[in-house]
Design an enzyme around this catalytic site. Structure first.
Site, PDB file in Angstrom:
ATOM      1  N   HIS A  17       0.857  -1.202   0.000  1.00 30.96           N
ATOM      2  CA  HIS A  17       0.000   0.000   0.000  1.00 30.96           C
ATOM      3  C   HIS A  17       0.878   1.233   0.000  1.00 30.96           C
ATOM      4  CE1 HIS A  17      -3.864   2.061   1.756  1.00 30.96           C
ATOM      5  NE2 HIS A  17      -3.168   2.898   1.001  1.00 30.96           N
ATOM      6  N   GLU A 200     -11.361   3.389   5.832  1.00 28.02           N
ATOM      7  CA  GLU A 200     -10.353   4.318   6.373  1.00 28.02           C
ATOM      8  C   GLU A 200     -11.129   5.386   7.151  1.00 28.02           C
ATOM      9  OE1 GLU A 200      -8.218   6.597   3.406  1.00 28.02           O
ATOM     10  OE2 GLU A 200      -6.550   7.058   4.776  1.00 28.02           O
TER      11      GLU A 200
HETATM   12  N1  HPA Z   1      -6.596   7.469   1.272  1.00 23.73           N
HETATM   13  C1  HPA Z   1      -7.307   7.728   0.180  1.00 23.73           C
HETATM   14  N2  HPA Z   1      -6.763   8.173  -0.938  1.00 23.73           N
HETATM   15  C2  HPA Z   1      -5.438   8.359  -0.974  1.00 23.73           C
HETATM   16  C3  HPA Z   1      -4.652   8.103   0.129  1.00 23.73           C
HETATM   17  C4  HPA Z   1      -5.272   7.623   1.318  1.00 23.73           C
HETATM   18  O1  HPA Z   1      -4.642   7.378   2.378  1.00 23.73           O
HETATM   19  N3  HPA Z   1      -3.379   8.392  -0.241  1.00 23.73           N
HETATM   20  C5  HPA Z   1      -3.399   8.792  -1.527  1.00 23.73           C
HETATM   21  N4  HPA Z   1      -4.656   8.774  -1.973  1.00 23.73           N
HETATM   22 ZN    ZN Z   2      -3.767   4.772   0.457  1.00 18.34          ZN
END
Ligand code: HPA
Ligand code: ZN
Length: 335
Positions: A17, A200
């Protein structure tokens, strides 16, 4: 006895990731701005670093898209990729599966070919110089429409033999995975793997959609899946790996303190958790820092760190025979 730092360094790692645009260090950003005549709202590396204070994902994304505006030529994307691989090599990374955001470039007039050719050249050179094997994943920006994602999928066709799969990133809240069901089905029908950021900031329902609608091969982040025991059961049963990013979670206020990070809970629940850096230049650490700082905060021992390292090789799309070598090397470190 070896210190935790020694163990972290010695572990062979796979990073699953990592947004290559998020590895753009302030020094390279300034150098490329000058090389390409791009005006940045910052006058020094210190000013750039001072701007990296975020209270949520969107505040980061606004700066992340602005930062990538300095990437203009194939050479720029090559330099960016080589800088990341050189840094990863120092952390004993053996394999990477990295994301790039084609729409972050095509939207501002840089061609798809310019970005991908530079990144692929860098990945090939990185394998030669550092022995790091790799795969490339192209992510759709979820704040844009599914129709625009279909346009990228079409543009990418000449490179499909060099792309592992499609991903889904950018602003999660308000942009559920179900918005992209058809384009993910089309990508899978072309033989591409499916990856998506989920849980997230978004609720467990978004993670269910990643599984049921997008049929992901792996889930990026997944923190909020822990709110739903049935969902945890499903992720364990189907052995869906989570690409967890502790320092990212801290910087974006997904967790308030590393001591409260759910990584240990994930492992204890039987989830296939891995440790990754996400956007290391913005979040204050590369993958080795993520292993070490998380281990210190949560009291993880060598066996748990080895579990995370092994999980990453298992969850990767690396050649099966090559995986065996790293399983043996990891095992040897803890016996
Ligand atoms: N989350 C969502 N989109 C993203 C992220 C992330 O942590 N990093 C780069 N694009
Ligand atoms: Zn990411």
């Amino acid at each position: 006895m070896a210190s935790l730092a020694d163990i972290v360094q010695a572990l062979p790692k796979a990073e699953l990731h990592l947004h290559i645009e998020g590895s753009l260090e302030p020094e390279l950003m300034m150098a490329l701005a000058e090389r390409n005549g791009v005006k940045l709202p910052f006058n020094s590396v210190e000013e750039i670093k001072a701007a990296y204070e975020f209270s949520n994902l969107q505040e980061f994304l606004d700066i992340y898209y602005q930062g990538m505006s300095v990437l203009q030529t194939t050479q720029d994307f090559y330099d960016l990729t080589m800088a990341y691989l050189g840094r990863a090599h120092k952390d004993n990374v053996k394999h990477v599966e990295i994301f790039f955001d084609p729409q972050g470039h095509t939207e501002r007039g840089v061609e798809f070919a310019t970005a991908i050719d530079g990144i692929l050249d860098g990945l090939a050179e990185g394998e030669k110089q550092f022995g790091i094997t790799s795969h490339l994943i192209m992510s759709f920006l979820r704040h844009l429409s599914e129709e625009e994602a279909f346009t990228v999928l079409e543009q990418s066709k000449p490179w499909h033999d060099r792309i592992l799969g499609v991903g889904l990133d950018s602003s999660e809240l308000g942009h559920p995975p179900s918005k992209f069901t058809r384009v993910f089905a089309a990508a899978r029908a072309l033989g591409l793997k499916a990856f998506a950021h989920g849980g997230e900031e978004g609720p467990p329902e978004y993670v269910w959609e990643c599984l049921d609608q997008l049929q992901v091969d792996r889930l990026d982040h997944g923190n909020r899946a822990l709110e739903d025991p049935k969902l945890v059961e499903r992720l364990v049963e189907e052995n869906i790996a989570l690409t967890v990013c502790p320092l990212s979670n801290l910087k974006l206020c997904v967790v308030d303190n590393l001591h409260n990070h759910p990584l240990k809970k994930m492992l204890d629940l039987g989830l296939k958790a891995t440790i990754n850096s996400d956007d290391p230049s913005y979040f204050g650490g590369y993958v080795g820092d993520n292993y070490l700082l998380t281990a210190e905060a949560l009291g993880l021992g060598a066996a748990e760190l080895a579990r995370c390292a092994r999980n990453a090789f298992e969850a990767s799309f690396m050649d099966k025979d090559r995986k065996q070598q790293f399983y043996r090397d990891i095992e040897a470190l803890i016996t």
